[in-house]
Design an enzyme around this catalytic site. Structure first.
Site, PDB file in Angstrom:
ATOM      1  N   HIS A 526      12.007  14.568  42.630  1.00 33.46           N
ATOM      2  CA  HIS A 526      11.319  13.572  41.816  1.00 33.46           C
ATOM      3  C   HIS A 526      11.380  12.199  42.489  1.00 33.46           C
ATOM      4  O   HIS A 526      11.762  11.208  41.852  1.00 33.46           O
ATOM      5  CB  HIS A 526      11.947  13.477  40.422  1.00 33.46           C
ATOM      6  CG  HIS A 526      11.772  14.692  39.592  1.00 33.46           C
ATOM      7  ND1 HIS A 526      12.622  15.018  38.542  1.00 33.46           N
ATOM      8  CD2 HIS A 526      10.853  15.693  39.630  1.00 33.46           C
ATOM      9  CE1 HIS A 526      12.235  16.152  37.985  1.00 33.46           C
ATOM     10  NE2 HIS A 526      11.162  16.577  38.630  1.00 33.46           N
ATOM     11  N   HIS A 570      11.077  14.517  33.973  1.00 35.71           N
ATOM     12  CA  HIS A 570      10.313  14.963  35.130  1.00 35.71           C
ATOM     13  C   HIS A 570       9.113  14.038  35.304  1.00 35.71           C
ATOM     14  O   HIS A 570       8.649  13.414  34.352  1.00 35.71           O
ATOM     15  CB  HIS A 570       9.913  16.415  34.951  1.00 35.71           C
ATOM     16  CG  HIS A 570      11.096  17.339  34.893  1.00 35.71           C
ATOM     17  ND1 HIS A 570      11.285  18.390  35.758  1.00 35.71           N
ATOM     18  CD2 HIS A 570      12.183  17.353  34.074  1.00 35.71           C
ATOM     19  CE1 HIS A 570      12.414  19.018  35.479  1.00 35.71           C
ATOM     20  NE2 HIS A 570      12.981  18.404  34.457  1.00 35.71           N
TER      21      HIS A 570
END
Length: 593
Positions: A526, A570
Site C-alpha cells: 500500500h 486498504h
C-alpha cells in the site's frame, strides 16, 4: 499457467479495438489536449472521464500492455499468483534494516489498469477522520468526508445479493463503475471469526460495514468483485471507452522525461513529454495543449519528476540533472503498511492448502469457476478482518502521541485467511492445514523514499521503505501479535485450532515477537505519499490541493503518490475517489463538459 504466453496472446487479440497504439510512430498527431502518463487505476479513470467531452483529444501512455486475457487477473482467488509475473513491475528494495537487512519484492501492476489488475481486491474507502484530516492538512474542504461522498458513490457499484445484515445499504453506491461485493464463497472461518468477535467484544466487536466511516472492529471484507470476476480500472473504466475517436491509448511506451518551457503566466510549463520504447531510443516528443497528468504511480511519478529536473536539488544534481524546480519532498515520505504473517495449525480438511497441493482438485475448482463463475475462486483468499486501535489504557499515547487520523481510524489490522498464505519468506509446508493471520500496522510513522539510480527511465529507481524503524511501529507490531493471540484464545476456536506454527509458537515475549517480525516481516503493498499534496503556499509537499505541481503550470499528478497521509485501510478505493475528484477539478479549470 504460463502468464507470459497468455499476455502475448492478449496483446495480439486486442489490436482489433482500433484505438490501442503500439508505437509512437503510429500516432497521427503530435499534440493532444491532455497527455496522461500511466494508465493504471487513476489513469484509467482520467482517460475515460476526460474523453467524455468529444471536443478534447486525450493521449494515455502505458509502460506495459494489456492484461485483458490473463486468467489470473480475472479469477479473484488467483491474484496471489501474480507477483513476479509479466503483469508485475517486479520492483526490488535495497536491504531493509528493520527486517534484518532482507530485501523485499515490491508488487505493482504493469499494464493497463495498473495495480487494480493484480492487487488482492479489498474495497475500503477509509474513515471519516481520514478524509477530514486530508481536508485540514491541505486547507481544502473539498477533500473532506462529506465532500468526497459523491465521488465514492460515483465509483462504487455494490452488487451483492441476499446480504441483509452483512453491510450498511446507506454506505454504498449502486450505479458506479467498479463492481463491489461481499464474499461469494463462505469459508469455515467466517462463523468462527463472528463468534470470537461476539465473545471478546470491546476492541474486537463486530462492525456491520467499515465503509460506513468507522474503520474499527471486525467485519466481512468487501472486494472489487462482481459476478465472480475481478472488477479493475481497466474493465470498469478503460475498455468500455477505448474505441472513442478522441482517445489514443499508447502501450509498451515510457515517458523518459518532461520538457520545460515558458507559459503565458511566466511560470515553467511542463507540457511536453519525451516518449521512449527502449533504453537506446532517441525518443519522440508529444505536446499537451492543456495539461500533462502524471499517473505513473507512487514509484514512477517521482522518478519521472526527478528525471525532468523537478525534485531535491542536492539529490538530482548528483546525477548530472539540472534542477529546474527545487522541490525537496519529491520521492520522500514514502509510507506503506508493514505486516507479518502468523500461522496456526488447524483441525480441518477444508482449507485451501489441499487445493494448492492437489493439481487435480485445483484443475476441477478452476473448471468450476470457468464454467459457472462460482466456487472458491470467486473470492480472494480472505473473507474477514479486523481493525484495532491501541487499548485506551495504554501508555503509548503519552509516549508517542496518536499518529492515526482520529478515533474512527485504527492503528493495526488482522486479516483471517483460510489456509497457508505465503506472505514473507516462509514457504508453503508440504503437509498440514493452516490458518493465516496477516497482522500489520495501518498508522505507521516511518518514512521511506524513492530516488534515482540512473538517468535512464528504464532503470528502476531506489525504493527504500524504512519498515519498523520507529519505536511506535515496533511497539505496534508487537501489540498486534498480542491481539492475534488474544483473538485466537477465544473459546470459539477451541476445537479448530491445534496451535501456533513455527517460530511464532516460540515468540512468547515482546522481544521475541519483535525478532519474529524482523525475521518474517513484509508489507501489504500500500505505498503512498511520494508527491503529497499540501496548501499552495506551504513549504512542504509537492502539489497544491488541486494536485498541480508547485512552481509549474500545466502539470498535475493523480495517483496514490498525492496522499498527504497513509489511509488506515486498504488504498485502492481512495485512489479511484481522488481520480474522480481530479477529473472535476480539471474539467472546471478548462471549462469542459
Amino acid at each position: 499457467m504460463d502468464c507470459r504466453r497468455v499476455l502475448v496472446a492478449s496483446l495480439l487479440a486486442i489490436q482489433a479495438l482500433g484505438r490501442l497504439v503500439f508505437s509512437p510512430s503510429e500516432l497521427t498527431q503530435t499534440e493532444y489536449d491532455f497527455v496522461i502518463v500511466g494508465v493504471g487505476t487513476a489513469g484509467s479513470v482520467l482517460a475515460s472521464r476526460l474523453s467524455e467531452d468529444p471536443s478534447v483529444s486525450v493521449l494515455a501512455i502505458e509502460a506495459g500492455g494489456s492484461n485483458e486475457d490473463v486468467l489470473a487477473t480475472i479469477a479473484p482467488f488467483l491474484a496471489v499468483s501474480l507477483p513476479g509475473t509479466s503483469v508485475d513491475w517486479n520492483y526490488t528494495t535495497p536491504p531493509i534494516e528493520g527486517y534484518n537487512n532482507r530485501t523485499l519484492g515490491y508488487t505493482r501492476g504493469y499494464g493497463l489498469g495498473g495495480s487494480s489488475v493484480l492487487n488482492l481486491l479489498t474495497w475500503n474507502r477509509g474513515s471519516i477522520d481520514l478524509w477530514n484530516r486530508w481536508a485540514s492538512l491541505t486547507g481544502d474542504s473539498g477533500w473532506s468526508w462529506d465532500a468526497m461522498e459523491p465521488y465514492w458513490l460515483k465509483v462504487d457499484n455494490f452488487v451483492s445479493q441476499n446480504a441483509t445484515g452483512k453491510y450498511d445499504p446507506l454506505a454504498h453506491g449502486y450505479s458506479g463503475e467498479v463492481n463491489t461485493s461481499l464474499p461469494g464463497w463462505p469459508t469455515e472461518l467466517d462463523p468462527l471469526v463472528c463468534k470470537a468477535s461476539a465473545e471478546l467484544g470491546g476492541r474486537f466487536a463486530w462492525t456491520q460495514d467499515h465503509n460506513s466511516g468507522t474503520f474499527l472492529g471486525t467485519s466481512y471484507m468487501q472486494s472489487a468483485i462482481g459476478g465472480g470476476e475481478r472488477s479493475s480500472a481497466a474493465t470498469a473504466y478503460l475498455y468500455p471507452v477505448i474505441e472513442r475517436a478522441n482517445l489514443d491509448v499508447l502501450v509498451n511506451t515510457r515517458v523518459a522525461k518532461l520538457v520545460e518551457g515558458s507559459s503565458k503566466s511566466g511560470t515553467l510549463s511542463f507540457t511536453s513529454a519525451v516518449l521512449s520504447q527502449g533504453p537506446e531510443d532517441e525518443g519522440v516528443t508529444i505536446n499537451a495543449a492543456k495539461e500533462v497528468i502524471l499517473s505513473a504511480g507512487v514509484f514512477g511519478t517521482p522518478q519521472i519528476l526527478q528525471l525532468s529536473g523537478i525534485g531535491a536539488k542536492s539529490s538530482i544534481e548528483n546525477l548530472g540533472i539540472s534542477t529546474i524546480v527545487d522541490l525537496p519532498d519529491v520521492g520522500e515520505f514514502l509510507k506503506d503498511h508493514p505486516a507479518v504473517a502468523a500461522y496456526y495449525l488447524v483441525n480441518s480438511n477444508n482449507t485451501f492448502d489441499s487445493l494448492l497441493r492437489n493439481s487435480t482438485l485445483f484443475a476441477d475448482t478452476l473448471a468450476e469457476w470457468q464454467a459457472t463463475r462460482s466456487g472458491r475462486f470467486v473470492d480472494s483468499p480472505a473473507n474477514t478482518y479486523t481493525f484495532l486501535r491501541w487499548p485506551e489504557e495504554s501508555d503509548i499515547y503519552a509516549i508517542h502521541g496518536d499518529p492515526s487520523s482520529g478515533e474512527t481510524s485504527g492503528h493495526m489490522e488482522v486479516i483471517f485467511v483460510d489456509g497457508f498464505a505465503q506472505f514473507g519468506p516462509l514457504a508453503q509446508p508440504a503437509e498440514g492445514s493452516f490458518l493465516t493471520l496477516l497482522a500489520g500496522v495501518v498508522s505507521p510513522t516511518t518514512n521511506g523514499s524513492v530516488t534515482l539510480n540512473t538517468t535512464n527511465i528504464f532503470d528502476q529507481p531506489t525504493i527504500a521503505p524504512d519498515f519498523i524503524a520507529s519505536e511506535f511501529d515496533q511497539a505496534t507490531m508487537v501489540q498486534v501479535l498480542k491481539d492475534v493471540e488474544t483473538f485466537m484464545n477465544a473459546s470459539a476456536w477451541k476445537d479448530f485450532i491445534i496451535g501456533p506454527y513455527g517460530d511464532f509458537a516460540n515468540a512468547t515475549t515482546d522481544a521475541l515477537k519483535l525478532q519474529f517480525v524482523r525475521k518474517y516481516g513484509s508489507n501489504i503493498n500500500h505505498p503512498v505519499g511520494t508527491a503529497r499534496m499540501s496548501p499552495r503556499e506551504a513549504s512542504w509537499g509537492v502539489l497544491d490541493a488541486e494536485l498541480l505541481v508547485k512552481g509549474t503550470s500545466g502539470l498535475r499528478v493523480v495517483d496514490a503518490s498525492v496522499f498527504p497521509t497513509i489511509p488506515e485501510s486498504h488504498t485502492q478505493a481512495p485512489v479511484y475517489m481522488v481520480a474522480e475528484r481530479a477529473v472535476d477539478l480539471i474539467k472546471a479549470k478548462h471549462l469542459l463538459s
